[in-house]
Design a protein around this motif. Structure first.
Motif, PDB file in Angstrom:
ATOM      1  N   ILE A  59      32.663  32.992  40.581  1.00  0.00           N
ATOM      2  CA  ILE A  59      33.154  34.423  40.990  1.00  0.00           C
ATOM      3  C   ILE A  59      34.712  34.124  41.083  1.00  0.00           C
ATOM      4  O   ILE A  59      35.621  34.793  40.980  1.00  0.00           O
ATOM      5  N   LYS A  60      35.067  32.995  41.984  1.00  0.00           N
ATOM      6  CA  LYS A  60      36.539  32.630  42.412  1.00  0.00           C
ATOM      7  C   LYS A  60      37.169  32.273  41.099  1.00  0.00           C
ATOM      8  O   LYS A  60      38.439  32.664  41.061  1.00  0.00           O
ATOM      9  N   ASP A  61      36.526  31.605  40.076  1.00  0.00           N
ATOM     10  CA  ASP A  61      37.464  31.370  38.978  1.00  0.00           C
ATOM     11  C   ASP A  61      37.528  32.547  38.148  1.00  0.00           C
ATOM     12  O   ASP A  61      38.671  32.862  37.438  1.00  0.00           O
ATOM     13  N   ALA A  62      36.617  33.484  38.053  1.00  0.00           N
ATOM     14  CA  ALA A  62      36.952  34.740  37.407  1.00  0.00           C
ATOM     15  C   ALA A  62      38.044  35.732  38.187  1.00  0.00           C
ATOM     16  O   ALA A  62      38.729  36.478  37.706  1.00  0.00           O
ATOM     17  N   GLU A  63      38.188  35.569  39.426  1.00  0.00           N
ATOM     18  CA  GLU A  63      39.021  36.247  40.414  1.00  0.00           C
ATOM     19  C   GLU A  63      40.644  35.788  39.853  1.00  0.00           C
ATOM     20  O   GLU A  63      41.481  36.496  39.993  1.00  0.00           O
ATOM     21  N   ARG A  64      40.696  34.530  39.575  1.00  0.00           N
ATOM     22  CA  ARG A  64      42.202  33.893  39.313  1.00  0.00           C
ATOM     23  C   ARG A  64      42.694  34.780  38.305  1.00  0.00           C
ATOM     24  O   ARG A  64      41.958  35.001  37.169  1.00  0.00           O
ATOM     25  N   THR A  94      46.581  40.075  36.931  1.00  0.00           N
ATOM     26  CA  THR A  94      47.517  40.172  35.729  1.00  0.00           C
ATOM     27  C   THR A  94      46.836  40.012  34.516  1.00  0.00           C
ATOM     28  O   THR A  94      47.680  40.226  33.418  1.00  0.00           O
ATOM     29  N   ASN A  95      45.589  39.711  34.332  1.00  0.00           N
ATOM     30  CA  ASN A  95      44.852  39.474  33.148  1.00  0.00           C
ATOM     31  C   ASN A  95      43.762  40.396  32.836  1.00  0.00           C
ATOM     32  O   ASN A  95      42.599  40.007  33.436  1.00  0.00           O
ATOM     33  N   PRO A  96      43.913  41.313  32.573  1.00  0.00           N
ATOM     34  CA  PRO A  96      42.631  42.253  32.353  1.00  0.00           C
ATOM     35  C   PRO A  96      41.571  41.742  31.541  1.00  0.00           C
ATOM     36  O   PRO A  96      40.174  42.188  31.454  1.00  0.00           O
ATOM     37  N   GLN A  97      41.866  40.921  30.622  1.00  0.00           N
ATOM     38  CA  GLN A  97      40.944  40.177  29.618  1.00  0.00           C
ATOM     39  C   GLN A  97      40.360  38.693  30.386  1.00  0.00           C
ATOM     40  O   GLN A  97      39.818  37.867  29.776  1.00  0.00           O
ATOM     41  N   ARG A  98      40.447  38.640  31.673  1.00  0.00           N
ATOM     42  CA  ARG A  98      40.019  37.391  32.397  1.00  0.00           C
ATOM     43  C   ARG A  98      38.399  37.048  31.876  1.00  0.00           C
ATOM     44  O   ARG A  98      38.219  35.935  31.766  1.00  0.00           O
ATOM     45  N   LEU A  99      37.453  38.107  31.960  1.00  0.00           N
ATOM     46  CA  LEU A  99      36.283  37.757  31.675  1.00  0.00           C
ATOM     47  C   LEU A  99      36.090  37.392  30.494  1.00  0.00           C
ATOM     48  O   LEU A  99      35.171  36.259  30.135  1.00  0.00           O
ATOM     49  N   ASP A 100      36.627  37.868  29.404  1.00  0.00           N
ATOM     50  CA  ASP A 100      36.592  37.578  27.954  1.00  0.00           C
ATOM     51  C   ASP A 100      36.939  36.292  27.924  1.00  0.00           C
ATOM     52  O   ASP A 100      36.841  35.289  27.037  1.00  0.00           O
ATOM     53  N   ASP A 101      38.231  35.990  28.382  1.00  0.00           N
ATOM     54  CA  ASP A 101      38.744  34.532  28.335  1.00  0.00           C
ATOM     55  C   ASP A 101      37.838  33.459  28.722  1.00  0.00           C
ATOM     56  O   ASP A 101      37.722  32.301  28.350  1.00  0.00           O
ATOM     57  N   LEU A 102      37.099  33.833  29.972  1.00  0.00           N
ATOM     58  CA  LEU A 102      36.103  32.741  30.657  1.00  0.00           C
ATOM     59  C   LEU A 102      35.255  32.678  29.459  1.00  0.00           C
ATOM     60  O   LEU A 102      34.448  31.661  29.451  1.00  0.00           O
TER      61      LEU A 102
END
Length: 190
Positions: A124-129, A133-141
């Motif tokens: 969760i903390k990794d996803a929060e980073r 600023t990056n709405p695609q954060r989950l996709d990137d992970l």
């Protein structure tokens, strides 16, 4: 400077704004609705706030408590509330992981619980980073998982077994319950 009154409902998630306005006798601009999870007591998580008219004072108040997402309509609020119903499923998945560890290792229940909870917390903390600023954060992970690795395979297996589709169905059923269209049960309605 006149006295300002607001009516804010946070006790009953199914209370409708129109009814709150009627019951309070206040102008619609003075009535809003807020939903938050228990973690707000620890200044973690986010409040959902429904205010058809922008109210910077309340938005700033909720932002200082933890965080806030303000929605402009009750329909949007109901859809966003579905995300607040994830606690039970997440805890259930974590419990399953703990119990699996207890069957396959010599870990104590405390150590197995600690391991699972800390791994979820780290994810969760990794996803929060960068999520602001990056709405695609989950996709990137998801895309950064090692090709052919354990996480990529576990996600593919979850999808193959219908886990992701099941999550969508659960969210649809929850929204249906919030909108008074059903009792939220998907048993027999698949």
């Amino acid at each position: 400077m006149g006295v300002k009154y607001w009516m804010l409902s946070s006790g009953q998630s199914t209370a409708k704004l129109d009814q709150l306005i009627q019951d309070s006798g206040l102008q619609a601009s003075r009535v809003s609705k807020m939903i938050c999870l228990p973690s707000i007591a620890y200044h973690e998580g986010v409040c959902l706030h429904c205010s058809p008219l922008p109210n910077p004072t309340l938005t700033e108040l909720f932002r200082r408590v933890s965080g806030v997402v303000t929605l402009s309509s009750e329909a949007e609020m109901e859809a966003a509330m579905v995300s607040s119903s994830i606690m039970g499923p997440v805890y259930g998945v974590m419990r399953e992981g703990r119990d699996w560890l207890l069957r396959h290792t010599s870990l104590s229940p405390q150590d197995a619980s600690y391991l699972i909870i800390q791994q979820y917390l780290g994810a969760i903390k990794d996803a929060e980073r960068q999520c602001d600023t990056n709405p695609q954060r989950l996709d990137d992970l998801i895309h950064e998982q090692t090709a052919g690795g354990l996480n990529e395979q576990a996600l593919a297996n979850l999808d193959l077994l219908g886990g992701l589709e099941a999550q969508r169905k659960i969210m649809d059923a929850t929204l249906s319950r919030l909108r008074g269209e059903s009792d939220g049960s998907i048993a027999g309605n698949q």
